[in-house]
Design an enzyme around this catalytic site. Structure first.
Site, PDB file in Angstrom:
ATOM      1  CG  ASN A 199     -48.055  49.780  15.457  1.00 14.05           C
ATOM      2  OD1 ASN A 199     -46.724  50.070  15.926  1.00 14.05           O
ATOM      3  ND2 ASN A 199     -48.983  49.938  16.270  1.00 14.05           N
ATOM      4  CD  GLU A 203     -52.634  52.283  16.126  1.00 16.50           C
ATOM      5  OE1 GLU A 203     -53.078  53.202  16.788  1.00 16.50           O
ATOM      6  OE2 GLU A 203     -52.484  50.946  16.666  1.00 16.50           O
ATOM      7  CD  GLU A 246     -46.383  41.759  12.565  1.00 14.36           C
ATOM      8  OE1 GLU A 246     -46.866  42.824  12.522  1.00 14.36           O
ATOM      9  OE2 GLU A 246     -46.254  41.000  13.239  1.00 14.36           O
ATOM     10  CB  CYS A 249     -51.972  39.836  14.563  1.00 15.86           C
ATOM     11  SG  CYS A 249     -51.975  40.400  12.806  1.00 15.86           S
ATOM     12  CB  CYS A 309     -48.621  39.979  10.675  1.00 15.50           C
ATOM     13  SG  CYS A 309     -49.283  41.263  10.503  1.00 15.50           S
TER      14      CYS A 309
HETATM   15  N1  THU Z   1     -49.973  45.037  15.562  1.00 16.18           N
HETATM   16  C1  THU Z   1     -48.992  44.982  14.997  1.00 16.18           C
HETATM   17  O1  THU Z   1     -48.386  45.860  14.415  1.00 16.18           O
HETATM   18  N2  THU Z   1     -48.476  43.604  14.549  1.00 16.18           N
HETATM   19  C2  THU Z   1     -49.028  42.358  15.188  1.00 16.18           C
HETATM   20  O2  THU Z   1     -48.730  41.396  14.855  1.00 16.18           O
HETATM   21  C3  THU Z   1     -49.937  42.682  16.105  1.00 16.18           C
HETATM   22  C4  THU Z   1     -50.666  43.897  15.941  1.00 16.18           C
HETATM   23  C5  THU Z   1     -50.466  46.499  15.921  1.00 16.18           C
HETATM   24  C6  THU Z   1     -51.553  46.785  15.188  1.00 16.18           C
HETATM   25  C7  THU Z   1     -52.337  47.808  15.995  1.00 16.18           C
HETATM   26  O3  THU Z   1     -51.637  49.104  15.457  1.00 16.18           O
HETATM   27  C8  THU Z   1     -51.932  47.544  17.351  1.00 16.18           C
HETATM   28  O4  THU Z   1     -50.653  46.565  17.324  1.00 16.18           O
HETATM   29  C9  THU Z   1     -52.786  47.101  18.457  1.00 16.18           C
HETATM   30  O5  THU Z   1     -53.446  46.025  18.074  1.00 16.18           O
END
Ligand code: THU
Length: 133
Positions: free
Chosen positions: A45, A47, A58, A89, A92
């Site tokens: 991830n 941000e 993902e 999530c 994703c």
């Molecule tokens: N996050 C992901 O990278 N993938 C997921 O399937 C769930 C959430 C990340 C997004 C954000 O940067 C952090 O987790 C907290 O939500």
């Protein structure tokens, strides 16, 4: 599909997680998937100060899939900063569905599941084709 090295895939996801850029949530995520030609693709991830612009692990994984030659995902796992397996999530799951091989497997919090189990009755490319026909 039965001889998937889940432990190896999880190790790749952990390595990816260590590259996460998650200064806002402090929740690092790493994802790894097996491609139908045997490649492994990963993502973390990333941000952003504009929170909504943040990219899930993902997203990076799907980008890596295409940048390294395309293909279909056959197996997937993602982990958090504690190296625990987490569920992708909802958004994703849709992202993964688009690039999944039929019967794609996911190592989830409730064991090995198929993409159809984690995203039942998915909307996908076929729906668009049917509407055009
Ligand atoms: N996050 C992901 O990278 N993938 C997921 O399937 C769930 C959430 C990340 C997004 C954000 O940067 C952090 O987790 C907290 O939500």
């Amino acid at each position: 599909m039965t001889d998937i090295d889940w432990e190896g895939l999880r190790t790749e996801a952990i390595s990816a997680m260590r590259r996460a850029y998650a200064p806002y949530s402090n929740y690092s995520v790493g994802a790894a998937a097996l491609v139908d030609d045997g490649r492994i693709v990963t993502g973390c991830n990333v941000e952003n100060a504009s929170y909504g612009v943040g990219l899930c692990a993902e997203c990076g994984l799907v980008s890596a899939l295409h940048m390294s030659g395309g293909g279909r995902l056959t197996a997937f796992v993602c982990v958090n900063g504690q190296e625990q397996i987490i569920m992708p999530c909802g958004r994703c799951r849709q992202l993964l569905y688009e690039h999944s091989a039929s019967g794609m497997l996911l190592h989830t919090v409730s064991g090995i599941r198929t993409i159809d189990e984690v995203l039942p009755d998915a909307f996908g490319p076929r729906d668009l084709e049917e509407a055009r026909a």
